[in-house]
Design a protein around this motif. Structure first.
Motif, short mmCIF file in Angstrom:
data_model
loop_
_atom_site.label_atom_id
_atom_site.label_comp_id
_atom_site.label_asym_id
_atom_site.label_seq_id
_atom_site.Cartn_x
_atom_site.Cartn_y
_atom_site.Cartn_z
N SER A 1 0.83 -1.21 0.00
CA SER A 1 0.00 0.00 0.00
C SER A 1 0.87 1.26 0.00
CB SER A 1 -0.98 0.00 1.17
OG SER A 1 -0.31 0.01 2.40
N TYR B 1 -1.12 4.39 -1.35
CA TYR B 1 -2.29 4.39 -0.47
C TYR B 1 -1.90 4.80 0.95
CZ TYR B 1 -5.10 1.88 -3.93
OH TYR B 1 -5.80 1.53 -5.04
N THR C 1 -7.99 -0.87 0.85
CA THR C 1 -8.38 -1.23 -0.51
C THR C 1 -7.76 -2.56 -0.90
OG1 THR C 1 -8.64 1.08 -1.17
CG2 THR C 1 -8.30 -0.52 -2.94
N LEU C 2 -6.49 -2.75 -0.55
CA LEU C 2 -5.82 -4.00 -0.90
C LEU C 2 -6.44 -5.19 -0.16
CD1 LEU C 2 -2.11 -2.84 -1.07
CD2 LEU C 2 -3.76 -3.06 -2.91
N LEU D 1 -9.64 -6.05 -1.94
CA LEU D 1 -9.39 -6.76 -3.20
C LEU D 1 -8.94 -8.21 -2.95
CD1 LEU D 1 -7.60 -3.96 -5.25
CD2 LEU D 1 -9.93 -4.80 -5.56
N HIS E 1 -9.71 -10.96 -5.99
CA HIS E 1 -9.19 -10.33 -7.20
C HIS E 1 -7.67 -10.45 -7.36
CE1 HIS E 1 -13.02 -8.63 -8.29
NE2 HIS E 1 -13.13 -8.06 -7.09
N LEU E 2 -6.97 -10.68 -6.27
CA LEU E 2 -5.51 -10.70 -6.32
C LEU E 2 -4.93 -12.08 -6.00
CD1 LEU E 2 -4.81 -7.27 -4.57
CD2 LEU E 2 -5.10 -7.75 -7.01
N LYS F 1 -2.76 -4.44 -12.37
CA LYS F 1 -3.97 -5.18 -12.04
C LYS F 1 -4.87 -4.35 -11.12
CE LYS F 1 -6.51 -8.96 -11.37
NZ LYS F 1 -7.08 -9.81 -12.37
N ILE F 2 -4.27 -3.73 -10.11
CA ILE F 2 -5.06 -2.92 -9.18
C ILE F 2 -5.66 -1.71 -9.89
CG2 ILE F 2 -4.90 -1.44 -7.13
CD1 ILE F 2 -2.86 -3.53 -6.05
N LYS F 3 -4.88 -1.08 -10.76
CA LYS F 3 -5.40 0.06 -11.53
C LYS F 3 -6.63 -0.34 -12.35
CE LYS F 3 -1.80 3.34 -12.55
NZ LYS F 3 -0.98 3.92 -13.61
N VAL G 1 -9.71 -0.67 -9.64
CA VAL G 1 -10.09 0.39 -8.70
C VAL G 1 -10.32 1.71 -9.43
CG1 VAL G 1 -9.34 1.73 -6.70
CG2 VAL G 1 -8.80 -0.69 -6.84
N VAL H 1 -3.32 5.10 -8.57
CA VAL H 1 -2.35 4.16 -8.04
C VAL H 1 -1.00 4.42 -8.70
CG1 VAL H 1 -1.73 1.71 -7.92
CG2 VAL H 1 -4.10 2.40 -7.63
#
Length: 84
Positions: free
Chosen positions: A10, A15, A20-21, A24, A29-30, A56-58, A61, A69
């Motif tokens: 993060s 972050y 958020t992580l 996810l 998702h991860l 992937k996160i971008k 989110v 991010v």
């Protein structure tokens, strides 16, 4: 290979917290980036299925306040990793 805790990840992605992580991860998702060692979660910062973790996160989110991010690439940012 670069693995970081949720807190470290993060920080590297910009972050203020890991909320958020954690969300996810909890939603699955991860999963392809997760690595669990003795009950502690780590995230692989490199590529899985052609996408780095940051990419992937971008893709998952959207922040209504305009936060973006940080596009962290472990190969390019080793100094920042050493500081953690």
């Amino acid at each position: 290979m670069v693995y970081c805790t949720i807190k470290e990840t993060s920080t590297l992605l910009g972050y203020k917290s890991g909320a958020t992580l954690y969300r996810l991860v909890g939603e699955g998702h991860l999963d392809e980036y997760l690595w669990n060692v003795e009950g502690k979660m780590y995230l692989y910062m490199g590529k899985r299925k052609g996408k780095r973790l940051a990419e992937k996160i971008k893709s998952l989110v959207f922040d209504k306040d305009g936060f973006e991010v940080f596009d962290f690439d472990p190969q390019k940012h080793m100094d920042k990793l050493r500081a953690l």
